[in-house]
Design a protein around this motif. Structure first.
Motif, short mmCIF file in Angstrom:
data_model
loop_
_atom_site.label_atom_id
_atom_site.label_comp_id
_atom_site.label_asym_id
_atom_site.label_seq_id
_atom_site.Cartn_x
_atom_site.Cartn_y
_atom_site.Cartn_z
N ALA A 1 0.83 -1.20 0.00
CA ALA A 1 0.00 0.00 0.00
C ALA A 1 0.87 1.25 0.00
N GLY A 2 2.05 1.14 0.58
CA GLY A 2 2.95 2.29 0.65
C GLY A 2 3.51 2.72 -0.70
N ILE A 3 3.46 1.83 -1.69
CA ILE A 3 3.96 2.19 -3.04
C ILE A 3 2.81 2.51 -3.98
N ALA B 1 -4.14 2.53 -0.37
CA ALA B 1 -2.98 3.38 -0.62
C ALA B 1 -3.33 4.85 -0.47
N ASP B 2 -2.35 5.63 -0.03
CA ASP B 2 -2.52 7.07 0.08
C ASP B 2 -2.77 7.66 -1.32
N SER B 3 -3.69 8.63 -1.39
CA SER B 3 -4.10 9.19 -2.68
C SER B 3 -2.93 9.86 -3.41
N LEU B 4 -2.07 10.55 -2.67
CA LEU B 4 -0.95 11.22 -3.31
C LEU B 4 0.02 10.21 -3.92
N CYS C 1 -1.16 2.89 -14.80
CA CYS C 1 -1.38 2.08 -13.60
C CYS C 1 -2.50 2.60 -12.72
N HIS C 2 -3.25 3.59 -13.18
CA HIS C 2 -4.32 4.17 -12.36
C HIS C 2 -5.55 3.25 -12.36
N TYR C 3 -5.48 2.25 -11.51
CA TYR C 3 -6.51 1.20 -11.47
C TYR C 3 -7.84 1.70 -10.91
N ARG C 4 -7.85 2.85 -10.24
CA ARG C 4 -9.11 3.37 -9.70
C ARG C 4 -9.92 4.10 -10.76
#
Length: 852
Positions: A80-82, A91-94, A103-106
């Motif tokens: 999650a940190g990467i 994972a953090d949004s930033l 890679c923007h899976y969201r």
């Protein structure tokens, strides 16, 4: 106690360490090759990780730990940190936004674009079913894996799975507890629907298996035995009390030698100590504790879940020795028409008709009908008492199931039970009773009118697919009038039950919690002779239960509920379940918890009414039911289940040991006085220890054998003496042989039971008990049935109960003078009448949904 918990925690820690040596599967969101490289590279940096493989097709990260230092949470936090979401951490949004745009899976559009480009042939998907009687049941928790690898999946609640291809083999293995494993070559194939017990759909190939009538779950925290329709069809199973003849865990006996009423026992305790539910709603309790077993016709039943030991706090506080949950046939997938006719040589006739109809894909209804008639009086043991009751019985139920567009699922139903039974001496004869000059026969009658309804609703939150809320409601009105000789017994019960449940996860599906509110209301009005007993019970409660699961190897359930009884006050019910499975074919279980209930002392001991014994409550206290305390007990047990190949024969071994210790018990004392039955609070020890070992072996595809041995040590303090509980055998041996030739349609089932000696209450003060004994002899009971299927719609069956014609001599004391003070028909330890033949037919027309 604290040392026990320390040992348990130590065992749990060791179990987790052992489990960590196997491949771990973690869901990680990602889309492309860059995601794969990034995730695998970061995972290999984490201590304890030996090897990894990330599959972008199903978002599964496979991890092979290299040492006990491996920590699942640490790994997921690192990923999650990467910038990649995991099943536990987001994972953090930033960090996520800093990933390459690919890679923007969201992003829904980017994800859709990737899905179009993915090679779907690299993913295998399908559904695994179990075959029932004309129905395919989703196999929940079936194992699907590539042969010779650690790459595998478990099916979900719908029996569905997806699994990426393995590069080393094309043989996909399917396995389920109680079924033989099978492998299918998936070269050139992407989907498969396999029915274990029926075959699989793949290139027009059909491979047949045999579905076991009884199966066991290796995944549930508590031991659960599943009795399917095939098991129930091994005997006549006209009602629930006759549904356990082929199950060694449950004992069936008669309450007395007059009324023909059957009762059940588990773990050496009466059925009233079990929680008997209908689709997880409390059903048989209160006035129906004994007679209620006849209120559920066997042909209505889709399956029975049998769970020894303490149950879940979500189902209430009343279970002590176990739970029996009955699943009725569902209108959306049961037969369009099912008809059963039964007749026996005592001129008892029964007919059942089940109808199901789907109005559309979201609304389904079923109508269940049952009728029974017996008019001829039979007296084969020549004691001038009828061997069984005569009368009429009619039961009807209408149920509905619905789905709505906003995700709500629910069902409701109504049921009516109308029974009129008469028993006692033969009518039409002149009965001159010595000393009384009474010419009228001694008769017993029970007229029951019962109406009940229920409603269940569930909602799955669309934005939180692991979060749901459910509501259960039920209400009943039970009215019965009756008499036993000169004794009048009328009773009335009104009950209402509500249970609200909320379930969700804590971070991941490894941590599940369930919380809720419940309310139970009961109003009773009983008239026994000239005495009236009134009680109103109101019990609001709150409960919470936490479940921990570690890759299906370790499960822990800790539950706690708090209830406030309007007469017994506030009490707390803790319950605990633990399971450790080093592999999918082995399960060790530990269970412990508290149970409390208010016995309906007259209804639960109605067999004593077939006598001249008077009912006496000793030292009653004011303002509580019957003047007696609530029953409170602690139940603890361990069990071991193992499936393996014994000389290449599929074999399942189950060993269990349970101990129930009563803090308080309402003692039912037949020993103190042969003219009375006493009820009083326990003053001393009372416990039940039960051990059972059972093995199920499939010797040949056409032969299943079940062997079991059970030992019960059940003792209670009767006034000053700690004595064995009467009419409970210490030893029992059991064997069931099931032969089925699928090609010819013939089935043969035979059950042999050996019952050890049973203690008989002290009858030395009864001058009429000239044949009184301290212990019963041991005896054998043999039941057999043969059936023949004619096509897919019709089945004929013929059977014999008590084939050896064994019966208890002189089951009624002073049968020639039933109005005397020494008359007693409650001293029953064995069969009252001899062998009985029966025959019948089953006819069904499947609905289209059952053939899909």
């Amino acid at each position: 106690m604290r040392y026990s918990y320390f040992i348990l925690i130590l065992f749990l820690s060791n179990a987790a360490a052992i489990a960590q040596k196997d491949t771990v599967f973690i869901w990680v969101d990602g889309l492309c090759g860059m995601c794969k490289n990034r995730i695998e590279k970061e995972a290999l940096k984490v201590e304890g990780v030996g090897a990894v493989n990330y599959n972008v097709y199903n978002n599964i990260l496979s991890v092979v730990p290299s040492s006990a230092a491996f920590n699942n949470n640490t790994l997921q936090m690192a990923i999650a940190g990467i910038g990649h979401d995991t099943e536990k951490y987001k994972a953090d949004s930033l960090v996520y936004e800093s990933l390459h745009e690919c890679c923007h899976y969201r992003d829904p559009e980017i994800r859709a674009d990737h899905l179009e480009k993915l090679d779907a042939s690299s993913i295998i998907s399908g559904t695994v079913y179990l075959k029932g009687e004309g129905i395919k049941i989703p196999a929940v928790g079936a194992s699907v894996y590539w042969e010779g690898t650690n790459l595998g999946e478990f099916t979900n609640e719908n029996g569905e799975f997806t699994i990426p291809r393995a590069g080393t083999t094309s043989l996909l293995v399917f396995s389920y507890v109680g079924e033989s494993s099978d492998s299918v070559d998936m070269r050139g194939q992407r989907e498969i629907n396999i029915t274990l017990g029926g075959g699989y759909e793949l290139q027009a190939i059909e491979i047949s298996y045999k579905k076991k009538a009884t199966s066991y779950s290796f995944l549930t925290p508590g031991k659960v035995q599943l009795l399917g329709e095939g098991e129930l069809a091994k005997a006549a199973c006209c009602n629930l009390s006759e549904s356990f003849e082929t199950t060694p865990s449950v004992d069936v006996s008669f309450t007395d030698a007059v009324t023909g009423t059957r009762q059940i026992e588990m773990l050496g305790l009466s059925g009233a100590n079990m929680l008997i539910t209908r689709e997880n709603i409390p059903d048989i309790r209160g006035l129906s504790a004994i007679y209620g077993l006849t209120f559920l016709p066997g042909t209505w039943v889709e399956g029975i879940q049998l769970s020894p030991g303490i149950g879940s706090v979500a189902n209430g506080f009343e279970s002590i020795s176990g739970q029996i949950n009955v699943e009725l046939k569902k209108p959306e997938n049961s037969e369009k028409l099912y008809f059963n006719f039964y007749a026996n040589e005592m001129n008892r006739f029964e007919a059942n008709l089940n109808l199901a109809h789907s109005l559309n894909e979201n609304l389904h209804t079923g109508l269940l009908l049952h009728a029974k008639r017996q008019r001829d009086q039979m007296d084969r043991n020549e004691d001038h008492f009828m061997d069984g009751p005569i009368g009429d019985q009619f039961i009807v139920a209408n149920r509905w199931k619905f789905n709505t567009s906003n995700g709500i699922q629910g069902q409701w139903g109504l049921k009516g039970t109308f029974i009129q039974n008469n028993s006692g001496q033969l009518s039409g004869e002149n009965h001159v009773h010595p000393g009384t000059g009474v010419y009228n026969p001694w008769l017993a009658s029970m007229d029951t009118r019962r109406v009940e309804g229920w409603y269940k609703m569930g909602y799955l939150f669309p934005d939180k697919p692991k979060t749901s809320i459910g509501l259960q409601l039920s209400a009943l009105n039970h009215d019965q009038t009756g008499y036993f000789g000169k004794r009048k017994y009328d009773a009335f019960q009104q009950s209402f039950y509500a249970n609200l449940l909320y379930q969700s996860i804590i971070g991941s599906t490894d941590h599940v919690f369930k919380s809720g509110l419940s309310y139970q209301y009961d109003r009773f009005d009983e008239t026994l002779g000239e005495s009236i007993f009134l009680r109103n019970e109101s019990v609001p409660g709150v409960f919470s239960e936490y479940t921990y699961n570690y890759i299906n190897k370790v499960s822990l359930v800790a539950g706690l509920r708090a209830d406030n009884h309007n007469q017994y006050g506030f009490f707390v019910t803790p319950r605990f379940h633990f399971r450790f499975s080093p592999n999918e074919r082995t399960a060790f279980r530990l269970v412990s918890g508290r149970g409390q209930r208010t016995p309906s002392v007259f209804a639960e001991n109605i067999g004593a009414m077939a006598s001249s014994r008077s009912y006496q409550i000793v030292n009653p206290q004011p303002y509580i039911p019957y003047g007696l305390n609530a029953e409170v007990a602690w139940n603890s047990g361990i069990s071991f289940s193992q499936e393996w190949q014994l000389f290449n024969k599929p074999t399942i071994l189950n060993i269990e040991l349970f101990h129930t210790r009563f803090v308080n018990q309402i003692v039912v004392d037949y020993d103190a006085n042969p003219q009375k039955v006493l009820f009083y609070n326990l003053n001393g020890k009372s416990y039940a220890t039960s051990f059972q070992s059972q093995v199920d072996v499939t010797f040949f595809p056409w032969l299943d054998v079940r062997l079991a041995y059970r030992f019960n040590d059940v003792k209670t303090t009767y006034q000053l003496d700690l004595l064995q509980r009467p009419f409970v055998s210490k030893h029992k041996a059991f064997a069931n042989f099931a032969v089925e030739t699928a090609s010819s349609g013939w089935k043969l089932d035979a059950t042999i039971q050996w019952q050890g000696q049973k203690r008989i209450p002290d009858l030395s003060g009864n001058p009429a008990a000239v044949f009184a004994i301290d212990e019963s002899p041991d005896f054998f009971i043999v039941n057999a049935q043969v059936s023949k299927s004619i096509g897919k719609k019709l089945e004929l069956y013929l059977g014999v109960e008590n084939l050896l014609n064994y019966k208890q001599d002189y089951p009624i004391i002073s049968a020639d003078d039933p109005f005397s003070e020494w008359f007693d028909g409650s001293m029953v330890w064995g069969p009252v009448f001899g062998g009985m033949a029966y025959t019948g037919l089953r006819f069904k027309i499947d609905s289209p949904s059952k053939n899909r």
